[in-house]
Design a protein around this motif. Structure first.
Motif, short mmCIF file in Angstrom:
data_model
loop_
_atom_site.label_atom_id
_atom_site.label_comp_id
_atom_site.label_asym_id
_atom_site.label_seq_id
_atom_site.Cartn_x
_atom_site.Cartn_y
_atom_site.Cartn_z
N THR A 74 2.76 -4.57 7.09
CA THR A 74 3.84 -5.53 6.85
C THR A 74 4.86 -4.94 5.89
O THR A 74 4.60 -3.94 5.21
N ASP A 75 6.03 -5.57 5.83
CA ASP A 75 7.12 -5.06 4.98
C ASP A 75 6.78 -5.13 3.50
O ASP A 75 7.26 -4.31 2.70
N ASP A 76 6.00 -6.15 3.10
CA ASP A 76 5.68 -6.31 1.68
C ASP A 76 4.43 -5.54 1.26
O ASP A 76 3.95 -5.67 0.14
N MET A 77 3.89 -4.72 2.15
CA MET A 77 2.68 -3.94 1.85
C MET A 77 3.06 -2.70 1.05
O MET A 77 4.13 -2.12 1.25
N SER A 78 2.18 -2.31 0.15
CA SER A 78 2.45 -1.12 -0.66
C SER A 78 2.46 0.12 0.22
O SER A 78 1.77 0.17 1.25
N PRO A 79 3.25 1.13 -0.14
CA PRO A 79 3.30 2.37 0.66
C PRO A 79 1.93 3.02 0.83
O PRO A 79 1.63 3.58 1.88
N GLN A 80 1.11 2.94 -0.23
CA GLN A 80 -0.20 3.55 -0.16
C GLN A 80 -1.09 2.86 0.88
O GLN A 80 -1.78 3.51 1.67
N MET A 81 -1.06 1.53 0.88
CA MET A 81 -1.86 0.78 1.84
C MET A 81 -1.36 1.00 3.27
O MET A 81 -2.15 1.16 4.20
N ALA A 82 -0.04 1.02 3.42
CA ALA A 82 0.54 1.25 4.74
C ALA A 82 0.13 2.62 5.29
O ALA A 82 -0.22 2.76 6.47
N GLN A 83 0.17 3.63 4.42
CA GLN A 83 -0.21 4.97 4.85
C GLN A 83 -1.69 5.04 5.20
O GLN A 83 -2.09 5.72 6.15
#
Length: 241
Positions: A74-83
């Motif tokens: 999601t857009d509000d997810m941290s970059p670390q979690m998204a990666q």
């Protein structure tokens, strides 16, 4: 002179592990009645079939699962979690397939222990070996659901997969839920093949313990609810919450 029936004549016919693959679908009462005389290795036959089908479907669904994982970003997810999710989606299926093959018999081994304990409390009879073999056979009736899931998902195409909800297809009330993930998660436990599985659990308890229908339904119901709760928790960890 009246002839007394021999003890051997009163014994049920031993179940055949290979015939049991058919009987569990068309004559489960006969199968479960003969579990006591089935060869000690008989449980391995349905286990191998279950593992092969489960792992094969898991492998075929891997590209769709990767797409579903990407849909969790999601857009509000941290970059670390998204990666981390992107890395998870791109992983090869190897480790997951091995874990699936190991988890299948372990889950039913634990399940047999739970059912044995419940039967001991509610029917005063506990026969772990027969419950273990019976659960191995009974679990086969839910495999068509996984096969149908793959067929439906593959026909829709990978581009139609946007969340884990798109990977679960059921003939039940979850079909009418489109947005509430937790409600979908809960209702997905109630479908045609699970009803069939529950009926087999009742028959299994009856045939193995000789208990009356009420006690057998109680044992099967408690066992099924515990299993459903675990399944709901596992699905919630994959994003259905």
């Amino acid at each position: 002179m009246t002839t007394q029936p021999s003890a051997a004549a009163s014994q049920p016919e031993p179940a055949s592990p290979f015939q049991g693959l058919i009987d569990v679908f068309i004559n489960p009462g006969k199968l479960f009645t003969g579990l006591a005389g089935m060869p000690k290795w008989g449980w391995a036959v349905p286990m191998v079939v279950g593992i092969i089908v489960t792992v094969t479907i898991q492998y075929l669904l891997h590209p769709f699962q990767g797409r579903a994982v990407l849909g969790m970003i999601t857009d509000d997810m941290s970059p670390q979690m998204a990666q981390a999710l992107r890395d998870s989606a791109s992983k090869p299926p190897g480790v997951g397939l091995v874990w699936g093959a190991i988890f299948y018999p372990i889950a039913l081994l634990i399940g047999a222990g739970v059912m044995t304990g419940l039967a001991a409390m509610l029917t005063a009879k506990a026969k772990f070996g027969q419950f273990f073999s019976g659960l191995m056979f009974a679990k086969l009736v839910v495999l068509p659901a996984t096969i149908l899931t793959y067929v439906i998902v593959s026909l829709r195409g990978v581009e139609q997969v946007n969340s884990m909800m798109d990977l679960i297809w059921t003939v039940g009330p979850a079909m009418f839920v489109s947005s509430n993930k937790m409600l979908f998660n809960i209702l997905s436990q109630f479908h045609l093949f699970e009803v069939w599985y529950f009926v087999l659990l009742v028959i299994l308890v009856q045939k193995v313990t000789g208990a009356k229908r009420g006690a057998s339904i109680t044992v099967a119901a408690i066992y099924w609810v515990l299993g459903a709760a675990i399944q709901i928790g596992m699905l919630a960890m994959t994003g259905l919450k």
